[in-house]
Write a protein that holds these residues in place. Structure first.
Motif, PDB file in Angstrom:
ATOM      1  N   UNK A  53       0.859  -1.178   0.000  1.00  0.00           N
ATOM      2  CA  UNK A  53       0.000   0.000   0.000  1.00  0.00           C
ATOM      3  C   UNK A  53       0.898   1.232   0.000  1.00  0.00           C
ATOM      4  N   UNK A  54       0.629   2.116  -0.955  1.00  0.00           N
ATOM      5  CA  UNK A  54       1.262   3.434  -0.999  1.00  0.00           C
ATOM      6  C   UNK A  54       0.123   4.433  -0.899  1.00  0.00           C
ATOM      7  N   UNK A  55       0.056   5.104   0.244  1.00  0.00           N
ATOM      8  CA  UNK A  55      -1.022   6.053   0.520  1.00  0.00           C
ATOM      9  C   UNK A  55      -2.356   5.322   0.399  1.00  0.00           C
ATOM     10  N   UNK A  56      -3.195   5.690  -0.572  1.00  0.00           N
ATOM     11  CA  UNK A  56      -4.517   5.069  -0.694  1.00  0.00           C
ATOM     12  C   UNK A  56      -4.583   4.012  -1.793  1.00  0.00           C
ATOM     13  N   UNK A  57      -3.424   3.600  -2.312  1.00  0.00           N
ATOM     14  CA  UNK A  57      -3.414   2.698  -3.466  1.00  0.00           C
ATOM     15  C   UNK A  57      -2.586   1.448  -3.209  1.00  0.00           C
ATOM     16  N   UNK A  58      -2.903   0.408  -3.961  1.00  0.00           N
ATOM     17  CA  UNK A  58      -2.197  -0.866  -3.910  1.00  0.00           C
ATOM     18  C   UNK A  58      -1.334  -0.988  -5.158  1.00  0.00           C
ATOM     19  N   UNK A  59      -0.088  -1.421  -4.975  1.00  0.00           N
ATOM     20  CA  UNK A  59       0.785  -1.797  -6.078  1.00  0.00           C
ATOM     21  C   UNK A  59       1.056  -3.284  -5.910  1.00  0.00           C
ATOM     22  N   UNK A  60       0.820  -4.038  -6.983  1.00  0.00           N
ATOM     23  CA  UNK A  60       1.048  -5.474  -6.969  1.00  0.00           C
ATOM     24  C   UNK A  60       2.356  -5.780  -7.688  1.00  0.00           C
ATOM     25  N   UNK A  61       3.036  -6.841  -7.230  1.00  0.00           N
ATOM     26  CA  UNK A  61       4.316  -7.224  -7.811  1.00  0.00           C
ATOM     27  C   UNK A  61       4.398  -8.735  -7.980  1.00  0.00           C
ATOM     28  N   UNK A  62       5.145  -9.143  -8.976  1.00  0.00           N
ATOM     29  CA  UNK A  62       5.445 -10.552  -9.172  1.00  0.00           C
ATOM     30  C   UNK A  62       6.755 -10.685  -9.913  1.00  0.00           C
ATOM     31  N   UNK A  63       7.390 -11.850  -9.752  1.00  0.00           N
ATOM     32  CA  UNK A  63       8.616 -12.117 -10.491  1.00  0.00           C
ATOM     33  C   UNK A  63       8.270 -12.814 -11.795  1.00  0.00           C
ATOM     34  N   UNK A  64       9.010 -12.475 -12.837  1.00  0.00           N
ATOM     35  CA  UNK A  64       8.785 -13.090 -14.140  1.00  0.00           C
ATOM     36  C   UNK A  64       9.171 -14.566 -14.075  1.00  0.00           C
TER      37      UNK A  64
END
Length: 129
Positions: A53-64
């Protein structure tokens, strides 16, 4: 009541496909004060999926999978202080694209490239131009 998205998630979230999720999590934490809210690690130690979570938003991550090249993206983030965030990003390993400057459209903005090659546009709204 059932809804079409998880609670506390916006309808749109960036999904970064990177080579090293752990390193990217450290960068996001150092630069934006991101808070890890979920991480699924596979038996080999790779990260299948993570969310911050960054402030009011979600950032999703994955490895290739299979070591394929990461997918480079460009993301804009409004932050309380462009100058402070820009400095933190550089300290966390980013390179400068553009130094903080007031813009004619009413924002103070800057740009950085993270160690994986993603571009982050940083903005602080100053008011109507």
């Amino acid at each position: 009541m059932t809804t079409h998205k998880p609670a506390d998630h916006n309808a749109v979230s960036p999904y970064l496909l990177v080579q090293d999720v752990q390193s990217m999590l450290l960068f996001l934490t150092a630069t934006f004060g991101a808070v890890e809210i979920y991480k699924m690690t596979l038996p080999d130690g790779s990260v299948k999926h993570a969310e911050v979570r960054i402030d009011d938003s979600i950032v999703m991550l994955g490895e290739r999978p299979d070591g394929r090249d990461p997918v480079v993206c460009s993301t804009h983030v409004y932050v309380p202080s462009v100058d402070d965030c820009y400095s933190r990003a550089l300290a966390a390993g980013a390179s400068s694209i553009s130094a903080p400057a007031d813009q004619s459209y009413g924002d103070r903005s800057a740009g950085v490239r993270d160690p994986e090659g993603n571009i982050w546009w940083l903005g602080t709204y100053l008011g109507k131009a």
